[in-house]
Scaffold this active site. Structure first.
Site, short mmCIF file in Angstrom:
data_model
loop_
_atom_site.label_atom_id
_atom_site.label_comp_id
_atom_site.label_asym_id
_atom_site.label_seq_id
_atom_site.Cartn_x
_atom_site.Cartn_y
_atom_site.Cartn_z
N THR A 255 61.34 22.73 16.32
CA THR A 255 61.43 23.64 15.18
C THR A 255 60.09 23.78 14.47
O THR A 255 60.00 24.50 13.48
CB THR A 255 62.48 23.16 14.17
OG1 THR A 255 62.35 21.76 14.02
CG2 THR A 255 63.88 23.48 14.67
N GLY A 256 59.07 23.08 14.95
CA GLY A 256 57.75 23.32 14.39
C GLY A 256 57.27 22.27 13.41
O GLY A 256 56.41 22.54 12.58
N LYS A 257 57.78 21.04 13.53
CA LYS A 257 57.37 20.00 12.59
C LYS A 257 55.89 19.64 12.78
O LYS A 257 55.14 19.55 11.82
CB LYS A 257 58.26 18.76 12.75
CG LYS A 257 59.72 19.07 12.44
CD LYS A 257 60.61 17.85 12.58
CE LYS A 257 60.73 17.33 14.00
NZ LYS A 257 61.38 18.28 14.93
N GLU A 473 85.15 31.93 36.27
CA GLU A 473 84.32 32.72 35.34
C GLU A 473 85.10 33.91 34.78
O GLU A 473 85.01 34.22 33.58
CB GLU A 473 83.03 33.19 36.03
CG GLU A 473 82.10 32.07 36.46
CD GLU A 473 81.80 31.06 35.37
OE1 GLU A 473 81.72 31.46 34.19
OE2 GLU A 473 81.67 29.87 35.68
N HIS A 476 87.21 32.84 31.94
CA HIS A 476 86.50 32.79 30.65
C HIS A 476 86.36 34.20 30.07
O HIS A 476 86.63 34.44 28.90
CB HIS A 476 85.08 32.25 30.85
CG HIS A 476 84.98 30.77 31.06
ND1 HIS A 476 85.53 29.86 30.20
CD2 HIS A 476 84.35 30.04 32.02
CE1 HIS A 476 85.26 28.63 30.64
NE2 HIS A 476 84.55 28.72 31.75
N1 LIG Z 1 58.22 27.93 13.03
C1 LIG Z 1 57.42 28.19 14.05
N2 LIG Z 1 56.55 29.21 14.00
C2 LIG Z 1 55.75 29.48 15.04
N3 LIG Z 1 55.73 28.78 16.18
C3 LIG Z 1 56.58 27.75 16.30
C4 LIG Z 1 57.46 27.41 15.24
N4 LIG Z 1 58.17 26.35 15.63
C5 LIG Z 1 57.77 26.02 16.86
N5 LIG Z 1 56.80 26.86 17.29
C6 LIG Z 1 56.14 26.83 18.58
O1 LIG Z 1 56.66 25.75 19.33
C7 LIG Z 1 55.68 24.76 19.60
C8 LIG Z 1 56.28 23.40 19.49
O2 LIG Z 1 56.63 23.12 18.17
P1 LIG Z 1 56.37 21.71 17.51
O3 LIG Z 1 55.80 20.77 18.51
O4 LIG Z 1 55.66 21.88 16.25
O5 LIG Z 1 57.86 21.30 17.24
P2 LIG Z 1 58.37 19.92 16.68
O6 LIG Z 1 59.41 20.24 15.70
O7 LIG Z 1 57.25 19.09 16.28
O8 LIG Z 1 59.07 19.38 17.96
P3 LIG Z 1 59.20 17.86 18.41
O9 LIG Z 1 60.17 17.26 17.48
O10 LIG Z 1 59.75 18.05 19.81
O11 LIG Z 1 57.84 17.29 18.38
C9 LIG Z 1 54.59 25.03 18.60
O12 LIG Z 1 53.35 24.63 19.08
C10 LIG Z 1 54.67 26.54 18.44
O13 LIG Z 1 54.00 27.19 19.48
ZN LIG Z 2 83.75 27.12 32.66
#
Ligand SMILES: Nc1ncnc2c1ncn2[C@@H]1O[C@H](COP(=O)(O)OP(=O)(O)OP(=O)(O)O)[C@@H](O)[C@H]1O
Ligand SMILES: [Zn+2]
EC number: 3.4.24.-
Length: 665
Positions: A255-257, A473, A476
């Site tokens: 999610t982009g942490k 399928e 479903h």
């Molecule tokens: N909110 C966002 N906006 C733009 N790009 C994103 C975003 N979230 C994720 N990405 C894309 O996905 C890639 C991976 O995200 P990131 O490593 O920051 O996630 P994370 O939450 O740290 O995941 P993990 O917990 O697996 O480490 C980023 O380098 C980016 O390219």
């Molecule tokens: Zn099934």
């Protein structure tokens, strides 16, 4: 200034989590491959690397090693002189042809002068095995006739050769080290420090800003302040405010942490130190703790800076619990981390950001004031968020003008930022492979399917099992179409993907933020549709393992209805801890404290919900037996039927029957 997590929402305001748990966004009901074939597949993959010849066995490398001290000097291209080998030397000594022999002290070679050697010719050099007793004994027995010296100082040419080789190797190693250092410095990345092989990384400049992060605005807003802490600490210290030391980012993977943490460092213009919790915890006791020490030492030297610890749950699990009791190494590391966090003053210019998707397992000591006392939730992006994230990742890609990011965003509920980045990247790869100029919707759709369900496989040839999968399928899809309240069918396919032999896709309507009880039951019935079709068509004894995945999802939904959503006769009580299982899917965390009696009642309620849905699905399938046969034939023929077409087929059949099929109660 809120110190509370803002995540306090109704779980349903974020239904994408639900969908994510149920198979990422698009609800996919797949027929799992039989375990037999899964095993076979794994076996095949595992065996492959072993089959390739290992370099050690390759003929080339064995050459040099096997004959390092060959007795043969003859045939050497370097010299035109006839060379004597060991066997010839022995023969010559026995034949009394040898006048003089000098053997090196290291017993590597003998210099031999033959009796009949022409005057002025050089003596022969014979290579020996170390300390060869046969030769030495023979020579000693002939010492009266042979001028013997067994203590010759070795010709230093061999030594010289060895030294040259060593020198070359040393220079090469030096060069490699230099190149690696250079590139590390140049990019400002991957610089690992010091003693305990600390595996943290330092980026002087992350090059990431808030503009690179989209769709998680709440988190961004909350962290904006951290940027100010780092940039202008005076603002806070002047009025006596203590600057927080730690922020915990909570959210599912992808999610982009990490991206967010980098963006903070980038916005503040401070160095970014990062390490993953799993790297702290090594096999060797004490290494983790010393890594923590090293990390903070470097951080202090570089303050103001940001320290990012990914997967903090790997070190930060509650002490003294977990699999197999405590883990000394991990606890030592955690203690060290706590000590370090207490050790620096809030105003020292170091901010520690940690990320986890398992906040429920963290040791409470980590969350105390002065440590990670700020918690920010980074959730799945909603439809607008997804569009914005797509826009960021589309910047460097060539999109055909027909491609609308909003449409992609609508098709991808439950996708994380990482999933979306992945979709666009896969689409670009498909485009290149198809030799197209720009990414079209076809590539995007294929990429979404691929990200959700894995790689496409080859469809089965028409056979009994293919028909069975087709009935499953269509089961479903038909329930999905005829059961009011069910999400519409997106497509049905017999083209395998990942481990699924066939798939039915549904598109949930994300604009609708709440689900009714009826919709949940409809979904359970739809998930049951595959198994029910197998039962009705082939009989109870012929059902297959194909419904395994469906049953897992059914159980999850029904359990949620009973224990969380107050949708059963147990009433409006939450019977599950809110220790968020949505994030990880793992259920081994905390378990609620309820009596065995309640546990039994929960099981009965779940049973009742599933049984009712099963009856409903059975009725629909039985009433539409002929329609099913037609749809299955069409599916086997076409391999994939799009949702719209599927609905048309159903409708026109119903028209032709002049008596619309009833949709169950
Ligand atoms: N909110 C966002 N906006 C733009 N790009 C994103 C975003 N979230 C994720 N990405 C894309 O996905 C890639 C991976 O995200 P990131 O490593 O920051 O996630 P994370 O939450 O740290 O995941 P993990 O917990 O697996 O480490 C980023 O380098 C980016 O390219
Ligand atoms: Zn099934």
């Amino acid at each position: 200034m809120s110190h509370r997590p803002r995540s306090d929402r109704h779980s349903f305001s974020s239904p994408s989590r639900f969908w994510h748990r149920l198979g990422m966004g698009l609800l996919v009901a797949g027929t799992l491959a039989l375990p037999v074939s899964t095993l076979a597949q794994e076996g095949g993959e595992g065996a492959q690397p072993k089959a390739s010849p290992s370099p050690i066995q390759s003929p080339n490398s064995s050459n040099g090693e096997a004959t390092p001290r060959s007795f043969f000097n003859s045939g050497s291209p370097r010299s035109a002189e006839p060379k004597m080998n060991y066997g010839q030397l022995i023969d010559a000594i026995k034949a009394n042809q040898v006048a003089k022999v000098e053997v090196d002290t290291n017993r590597r070679q003998a210099i031999v002068t033959l009796k009949d050697a022409p005057p002025g010719s050089k003596p022969q050099t014979v290579q020996l095995l170390d300390n060869n007793p046969e030769l030495l004994n023979l020579l000693r027995s002939r010492s009266e006739t042979i001028d013997l010296d067994i203590n010759r100082t070795p010709d230093n040419s061999a030594l010289y050769g060895l030294l040259t080789n060593l020198l070359v190797v040393a220079i090469l190693i030096g060069l490699v080290v230099m190149v690696v250092r250079r590139s590390a410095n140049a990019s400002g990345q991957a610089m690992s420090f010091g003693k305990s092989k600390a595996r943290f990384q330092m980026e002087a400049k992350t090059g990431v800003g808030f503009d690179d992060v989209a769709g998680i605005d709440e988190a961004k807003e909350e962290l904006q302040e951290v940027v100010t802490f780092l940039k202008q600490p005076e603002k806070f210290t002047a009025i006596g405010a203590k600057i927080p030391r730690g922020v915990l980012l909570i959210g599912p993977p992808g999610t982009g942490k990490t991206l967010l943490a980098k963006a903070i460092a980038g916005e503040a213009g401070v160095p970014f130190f990062s390490i993953s919790g799993s790297e702290f915890v090594e096999m060797f006791v004490g290494v983790g703790a010393s890594r923590v020490r090293d990390l903070f030492k470097k951080a202090k030297e570089n303050a103001p800076c940001l320290v990012f610890i990914d997967e903090i749950d790997a070190v930060g699990r509650q002490r003294g619990v977990g699999y197999g009791g405590g883990n000394d190494e991990r606890e030592q590391t955690l203690n060290q981390l706590l000590t370090e966090m207490d050790g620096f003053e809030g105003n020292s210019g170091i901010i520690v950001i940690a990320a986890t998707n398992r906040p429920d397992v963290l040791d409470l000591a980590l969350l105390r004031p002065g440590r990670f006392d700020r918690q920010v939730t980074v959730d799945y992006p909603d439809v607008q968020g997804r569009e914005l994230i797509l826009a960021i990742h589309a910047q460097n890609k060539k999109l055909h003008e027909e491609v609308q990011l909003a449409a992609i965003a609508r098709r991808t509920p439950g996708f994380t930022g990482a999933d979306l980045a992945n979709v666009l990247n896969e689409a670009a790869i498909f485009t290149a492979r198809r030799r197209k100029e720009a990414i079209t919707m076809a590539e995007v759709n294929d990429a979404i399917d691929r990200v959700v369900a894995g790689m496409e496989g080859t469809p089965l040839v028409d056979s009994k099992s293919k028909r069975l999968i087709a009935y499953h399928e269509v089961g479903h899809a038909l329930i999905g179409t005829l059961c009011p309240g069910h999400d519409p069918v997106e497509k049905v396919t017999l083209i395998p993907r990942g481990q699924a032999q066939g798939l039915t896709w549904f598109t949930p309507d994300e604009d609708q933020s709440l689900m009714t009880r009826n919709q949940m039951i409809a979904r359970i019935a739809g998930l049951l549709g595959g198994r029910v079709a197998e039962e009705v068509i082939f009989g109870d004894d012929e059902v297959t393992t194909g419904a395994g995945n469906d049953i897992e999802k059914i159980t999850y939904l029904a359990r949620q209805m009973v224990t969380k959503l107050g949708m059963s006769s147990l009433g409006l009580v939450a019977l599950e801890e809110e220790g968020d299982r949505n994030f990880s899917g793992g259920d081994w965390g905390k378990r609620s404290e309820y009596s065995e009696d309640i546990a039994a009642r929960i099981d009965r309620e779940i049973q009742a919900i599933v049984t009712a849905a099963h009856q409903r699905a059975t009725r629909i399938i039985e009433e539409n037996r002929n329609l099913m046969d037609l749809l299955v034939d069409a599916l086997i023929d076409q391999e994939t039927i799009e949702g719209e077409h599927f609905r048309q087929l159903v409708e026109s059949y119903q028209q032709s029957q002049k008596q619309p099929a009833l949709a169950g109660k």
